[in-house]
Design a protein around this motif. Structure first.
Motif, short mmCIF file in Angstrom:
data_model
loop_
_atom_site.label_atom_id
_atom_site.label_comp_id
_atom_site.label_asym_id
_atom_site.label_seq_id
_atom_site.Cartn_x
_atom_site.Cartn_y
_atom_site.Cartn_z
N LEU A 45 -32.55 -48.43 151.66
CA LEU A 45 -33.39 -49.60 151.91
C LEU A 45 -32.50 -50.78 152.30
CD1 LEU A 45 -36.24 -50.80 151.86
CD2 LEU A 45 -35.87 -51.39 149.46
N LEU A 46 -32.74 -51.30 153.50
CA LEU A 46 -31.88 -52.35 154.05
C LEU A 46 -32.50 -53.73 153.91
CD1 LEU A 46 -29.37 -53.22 155.68
CD2 LEU A 46 -30.70 -52.78 157.76
N ALA A 47 -33.80 -53.85 154.17
CA ALA A 47 -34.43 -55.17 154.18
C ALA A 47 -35.88 -55.05 153.75
CB ALA A 47 -34.34 -55.79 155.58
N VAL A 48 -36.38 -56.13 153.16
CA VAL A 48 -37.77 -56.23 152.72
C VAL A 48 -38.34 -57.53 153.26
CG1 VAL A 48 -39.32 -56.45 150.74
CG2 VAL A 48 -37.35 -54.91 150.62
N ASP A 49 -39.51 -57.45 153.88
CA ASP A 49 -40.19 -58.66 154.36
C ASP A 49 -40.94 -59.28 153.18
OD1 ASP A 49 -42.44 -60.30 155.44
OD2 ASP A 49 -41.60 -59.68 157.36
N ARG A 50 -40.47 -60.43 152.73
CA ARG A 50 -41.05 -61.07 151.54
C ARG A 50 -42.56 -61.28 151.67
NH1 ARG A 50 -37.39 -64.24 148.23
NH2 ARG A 50 -35.23 -64.17 148.98
N ALA A 51 -42.97 -61.82 152.82
CA ALA A 51 -44.38 -62.17 153.00
C ALA A 51 -45.27 -60.93 153.00
CB ALA A 51 -44.55 -62.96 154.30
N LEU A 52 -44.84 -59.90 153.72
CA LEU A 52 -45.65 -58.68 153.78
C LEU A 52 -45.73 -58.01 152.41
CD1 LEU A 52 -44.53 -57.13 157.20
CD2 LEU A 52 -46.59 -58.46 156.68
N LEU A 53 -44.61 -58.01 151.67
CA LEU A 53 -44.63 -57.41 150.34
C LEU A 53 -45.52 -58.22 149.40
CD1 LEU A 53 -43.69 -55.32 148.33
CD2 LEU A 53 -41.64 -56.69 147.93
N ALA A 54 -45.42 -59.54 149.45
CA ALA A 54 -46.26 -60.38 148.61
C ALA A 54 -47.74 -60.16 148.91
CB ALA A 54 -45.90 -61.85 148.80
N ALA A 55 -48.06 -59.98 150.19
CA ALA A 55 -49.46 -59.74 150.57
C ALA A 55 -49.95 -58.41 150.01
CB ALA A 55 -49.60 -59.77 152.09
N ALA A 56 -49.10 -57.38 150.09
CA ALA A 56 -49.49 -56.07 149.56
C ALA A 56 -49.66 -56.11 148.05
CB ALA A 56 -48.45 -55.03 149.96
N VAL A 57 -48.73 -56.77 147.36
CA VAL A 57 -48.85 -56.89 145.91
C VAL A 57 -50.10 -57.69 145.55
CG1 VAL A 57 -47.78 -57.85 143.83
CG2 VAL A 57 -46.37 -56.64 145.52
N GLY A 58 -50.41 -58.70 146.35
CA GLY A 58 -51.63 -59.47 146.12
C GLY A 58 -52.88 -58.62 146.24
N ARG A 59 -52.90 -57.72 147.22
CA ARG A 59 -54.04 -56.81 147.35
C ARG A 59 -54.15 -55.89 146.14
NH1 ARG A 59 -52.29 -56.95 152.82
NH2 ARG A 59 -50.99 -55.10 152.57
N LEU A 60 -52.99 -55.48 145.62
CA LEU A 60 -53.00 -54.62 144.44
C LEU A 60 -53.54 -55.38 143.23
CD1 LEU A 60 -52.19 -51.76 143.53
CD2 LEU A 60 -49.94 -52.67 142.94
N VAL A 61 -53.16 -56.63 143.09
CA VAL A 61 -53.66 -57.45 141.98
C VAL A 61 -55.17 -57.63 142.10
CG1 VAL A 61 -53.61 -59.74 140.94
CG2 VAL A 61 -51.47 -58.64 141.62
N GLN A 62 -55.66 -57.86 143.31
CA GLN A 62 -57.10 -57.98 143.50
C GLN A 62 -57.82 -56.71 143.09
OE1 GLN A 62 -57.58 -59.07 147.62
NE2 GLN A 62 -57.20 -61.26 147.23
N ARG A 63 -57.18 -55.59 143.32
CA ARG A 63 -57.81 -54.30 143.01
C ARG A 63 -57.88 -54.05 141.50
NH1 ARG A 63 -57.72 -49.52 146.03
NH2 ARG A 63 -57.66 -50.90 147.84
N VAL A 64 -56.83 -54.42 140.77
CA VAL A 64 -56.75 -54.07 139.34
C VAL A 64 -57.02 -55.26 138.41
CG1 VAL A 64 -55.14 -52.21 139.80
CG2 VAL A 64 -54.26 -54.47 139.22
N GLY A 65 -57.13 -56.46 138.96
CA GLY A 65 -57.35 -57.63 138.12
C GLY A 65 -56.05 -58.33 137.77
N MET A 119 -21.11 -38.00 140.17
CA MET A 119 -22.30 -38.13 141.01
C MET A 119 -22.76 -39.58 140.93
SD MET A 119 -24.41 -34.67 139.95
CE MET A 119 -24.21 -35.00 138.18
N VAL A 120 -22.98 -40.19 142.09
CA VAL A 120 -23.35 -41.60 142.15
C VAL A 120 -24.63 -41.76 142.96
CG1 VAL A 120 -22.62 -43.92 142.81
CG2 VAL A 120 -20.91 -42.23 142.09
N ALA A 121 -25.59 -42.51 142.39
CA ALA A 121 -26.77 -42.95 143.13
C ALA A 121 -26.64 -44.44 143.35
CB ALA A 121 -28.04 -42.63 142.36
N LEU A 122 -26.86 -44.90 144.58
CA LEU A 122 -26.64 -46.31 144.87
C LEU A 122 -27.68 -46.82 145.86
CD1 LEU A 122 -25.14 -46.56 147.94
CD2 LEU A 122 -23.36 -45.40 146.65
N ALA A 123 -27.88 -48.13 145.82
CA ALA A 123 -28.78 -48.81 146.75
C ALA A 123 -28.37 -50.26 146.86
CB ALA A 123 -30.23 -48.70 146.28
N LEU A 124 -28.70 -50.89 147.97
CA LEU A 124 -28.36 -52.29 148.16
C LEU A 124 -29.09 -53.15 147.13
CD1 LEU A 124 -28.37 -52.61 152.05
CD2 LEU A 124 -26.39 -52.84 150.53
N ASP A 125 -28.37 -54.10 146.55
CA ASP A 125 -28.94 -54.93 145.50
C ASP A 125 -29.99 -55.90 146.03
OD1 ASP A 125 -28.76 -56.18 142.68
OD2 ASP A 125 -28.38 -57.88 144.01
#
Length: 304
Positions: free
Chosen positions: A55-75, A140-146
């Motif tokens: 995982l290299l990059a995350v779009d803050r706005a798109l992620l926030a919108a998706a999380v917002g939809r999830l909150v609307q679904r579950v309360g 054995m190493v598992a890694l991801a960008l912080d």
């Protein structure tokens, strides 16, 4: 082995699963042996972008919108939760360390030094978790960008959920492996990715992650070769056809079939699909049985 290692006791009874096109939330029973509720919302395809270290990059706005939809679904979101990532969003490598210090921070410093020649970024920019791969200094190493992981944590925190643990699918599934002496090889098939993890006597003995070729003909040959290499490490020729159980997690059905074809007729190997039993999932759940199985596995993890 978790990524990253945030020790929580007991483990959160809720799981958020991220994917290229969706986010899912699962609420588990008090005993963590069943899914009580599962909700899924779409996420724009531009939200998550992959690179050479997962995982290299995350779009803050798109992620926030998706999380917002999830909150609307579950309360509202649960106070604490585990996050499960596609295996392709992390990198699983093996490094030679020549032995590690006992203190974890010092051990991480040694591993990061060894990773310098393997990563296209600074070792300080990744989160890591690790396990010895034997008594000869291999790890054995598992890694991801912080940074992108921090953005995921921040988005969920803004919605009221504190992330207690982040782990890739290939490791989440190991929570369901019985702690007996039967060797088990778990093969996770996801779009563009193969993940392998072997568990024996309750310990992880093999961890591999491979990106798939885009060309279907090349991909079939590639899958067969990688399956052969992984099985050979769990079932060495010198030990004959010792019994091995292979669990196929079919998040990509086409790749799963290629894996099963590669295993067909192999002596000593029993193949099964990992899916959540209907009695352990809520009626009407739209996710695949394999995806539900991953959610159940992550939530059913042993207390740390």
């Amino acid at each position: 082995m978790k990524l990253p290692r945030f020790l929580t006791t007991p483990l959160p009874p809720s799981v958020v699963s991220l994917g290229d096109t969706e986010i899912a939330l699962a609420l588990l029973s008090r005993r963590r042996d069943a899914l009580l509720r599962v909700e899924e919302v779409p996420v724009e395809s531009e939200c998550f972008r992959q690179g050479p270290v997962g995982l290299l990059a995350v779009d803050r706005a798109l992620l926030a919108a998706a999380v917002g939809r999830l909150v609307q679904r579950v309360g509202k979101l649960p106070v604490r939760g585990t996050v499960v990532l596609p295996t392709a969003w992390v990198r699983c490598v093996q490094v030679e360390t020549g032995g590690l210090p006992r203190q974890r921070r010092e051990a991480e410093d040694v591993i990061r030094w060894r990773l310098k020649k393997l990563l296209p970024c600074r070792p300080e920019e990744v989160r890591i978790d690790f396990l010895p791969a034997g008594g000869d200094g291999r790890v054995m190493v598992a890694l991801a960008l912080d940074h992108p992981l921090s953005l995921v944590e921040d988005a969920l925190a803004a919605a009221g959920m504190k992330v207690g643990r982040i782990e890739p699918t290939v490791l989440a599934v190991t929570n369901l492996v019985p702690p007996d002496d039967l060797p088990r090889l778990i093969v996770v098939t996801e779009p563009r990715s193969l993940g392998f993890v072997a568990v024996e006597d309750g310990a992880v003995t093999l961890l591999r992650q491979k990106g798939l070729p885009v060309d279907p003909d090349r991909a079939a040959t590639f899958v067969a070769r990688e399956v052969d290499q992984s099985v050979a490490q769990v079932q060495p020729p010198s030990e004959g056809a010792r019994p091995v159980e292979v669990w196929v997690v079919a998040l990509d059905e086409g790749v799963a079939v290629a894996v099963e074809d590669a295993l067909d007729g192999r002596s000593g190997v029993t193949v099964r699909r990992l899916v959540a039993e209907s009695a352990r999932v809520p009626a009407g759940a739209m996710l695949s049985g394999a995806h539900l199985g991953v959610l159940l596995a992550s939530g059913a993890g042993r207390e740390a």
